[in-house]
Design a protein around this motif. Structure first.
Motif, PDB file in Angstrom:
ATOM      1  N   LYS A  21       0.836  -1.212   0.000  1.00 46.48           N
ATOM      2  CA  LYS A  21       0.000   0.000   0.000  1.00 46.48           C
ATOM      3  C   LYS A  21       0.864   1.253   0.000  1.00 46.48           C
ATOM      4  N   LEU A  22       1.924   1.260   0.797  1.00 40.60           N
ATOM      5  CA  LEU A  22       2.812   2.419   0.858  1.00 40.60           C
ATOM      6  C   LEU A  22       3.462   2.672  -0.499  1.00 40.60           C
ATOM      7  N   ILE A  23       3.932   1.617  -1.144  1.00 40.26           N
ATOM      8  CA  ILE A  23       4.550   1.758  -2.468  1.00 40.26           C
ATOM      9  C   ILE A  23       3.548   2.338  -3.459  1.00 40.26           C
ATOM     10  N   LYS A  24       2.305   1.866  -3.427  1.00 41.16           N
ATOM     11  CA  LYS A  24       1.288   2.379  -4.350  1.00 41.16           C
ATOM     12  C   LYS A  24       1.011   3.859  -4.085  1.00 41.16           C
ATOM     13  N   VAL A  25       0.984   4.269  -2.813  1.00 41.22           N
ATOM     14  CA  VAL A  25       0.768   5.679  -2.495  1.00 41.22           C
ATOM     15  C   VAL A  25       1.939   6.507  -3.023  1.00 41.22           C
ATOM     16  N   GLU A  71       4.005   5.842  -5.424  1.00 41.28           N
ATOM     17  CA  GLU A  71       3.972   5.874  -6.890  1.00 41.28           C
ATOM     18  C   GLU A  71       3.000   6.932  -7.421  1.00 41.28           C
ATOM     19  N   SER A  72       1.949   7.205  -6.675  1.00 38.50           N
ATOM     20  CA  SER A  72       0.931   8.137  -7.155  1.00 38.50           C
ATOM     21  C   SER A  72       1.215   9.599  -6.793  1.00 38.50           C
ATOM     22  N   LEU A  73       2.229   9.829  -5.964  1.00 40.84           N
ATOM     23  CA  LEU A  73       2.528  11.191  -5.517  1.00 40.84           C
ATOM     24  C   LEU A  73       3.288  11.983  -6.577  1.00 40.84           C
ATOM     25  N   PRO A  74       3.107  13.298  -6.580  1.00 38.24           N
ATOM     26  CA  PRO A  74       3.927  14.128  -7.464  1.00 38.24           C
ATOM     27  C   PRO A  74       5.385  14.121  -6.994  1.00 38.24           C
ATOM     28  N   ALA A  75       6.290  14.413  -7.894  1.00 38.53           N
ATOM     29  CA  ALA A  75       7.735  14.337  -7.615  1.00 38.53           C
ATOM     30  C   ALA A  75       8.140  15.173  -6.409  1.00 38.53           C
ATOM     31  N   ASP A  76       7.585  16.374  -6.252  1.00 38.23           N
ATOM     32  CA  ASP A  76       7.987  17.216  -5.119  1.00 38.23           C
ATOM     33  C   ASP A  76       7.571  16.593  -3.793  1.00 38.23           C
ATOM     34  N   ALA A  77       6.426  15.927  -3.759  1.00 36.26           N
ATOM     35  CA  ALA A  77       5.995  15.258  -2.528  1.00 36.26           C
ATOM     36  C   ALA A  77       6.910  14.074  -2.209  1.00 36.26           C
ATOM     37  N   VAL A  78       7.345  13.352  -3.226  1.00 36.75           N
ATOM     38  CA  VAL A  78       8.265  12.230  -3.021  1.00 36.75           C
ATOM     39  C   VAL A  78       9.589  12.742  -2.458  1.00 36.75           C
TER      40      VAL A  78
END
Length: 156
Positions: A123-127, A129-136
């Motif tokens: 679940k964490l990986i899926k979240v 993956e869906s985040l914008p680059a700045d959030a990552v």
């Protein structure tokens, strides 16, 4: 085996097992489950079929995108043909899934000591993956700071 290899096996908790496709003993790292390789292949085939269905495509639709005949492509979904990593990546491009999705579905025990832990990591990986680059980048900065604090606390 050499002493070095014996030490590696012991240090990493590898266990001797067999694979019907290999005449000699093999070693694996056990987890909360340790399915046969044929079951791993079947799980990947099932996930591939699900990804194709989710995309609303048939074998006949996907096959020419891969340069294959539909019968040949169908062998992947029936687990009759082993999928190379390059084919997995190509299929993920075409069907819009992450290659990690198929691998995690086949071998969840590689992502945790329990099914619940593995599912939390999935679940964490899926979240992420869906985040914008700045959030990552922000998350990574925070996680690095937390790891540094933990190391300092542990005296490492």
């Amino acid at each position: 085996m050499s002493g070095k290899l014996d030490n590696y096996i012991d240090e990493n908790g590898l266990v001797q097992t067999s694979d019907p496709e290999v005449e000699k003993p093999i070693y694996r790292r056990p987890g909360f489950e340790t399915p046969e390789f044929s079951e791993l292949d079947q799980r990947m085939a099932d996930e591939l079929r699900a990804a194709r269905d989710k995309a609303g495509l048939t074998h006949a639709d996907v096959a020419p995108l891969l340069g294959l005949h539909p019968i040949v492509y169908g062998r992947y979904e029936r687990s009759e043909t082993k999928m190379h990593v390059t084919r997995l990546i190509h299929l993920s491009e075409l069907l819009g899934f992450s290659p990690i999705d198929l691998i995690m579905a086949a071998a969840p025990y590689r992502w945790g000591k329990t099914p619940a832990e593995a599912e939390s990591r999935r679940k964490l990986i899926k979240v992420v993956e869906s985040l914008p680059a700045d959030a990552v980048e922000s998350m990574l900065t925070m996680i690095d700071a937390m790891a540094k604090l933990r190391s300092e606390k542990d005296g490492k």
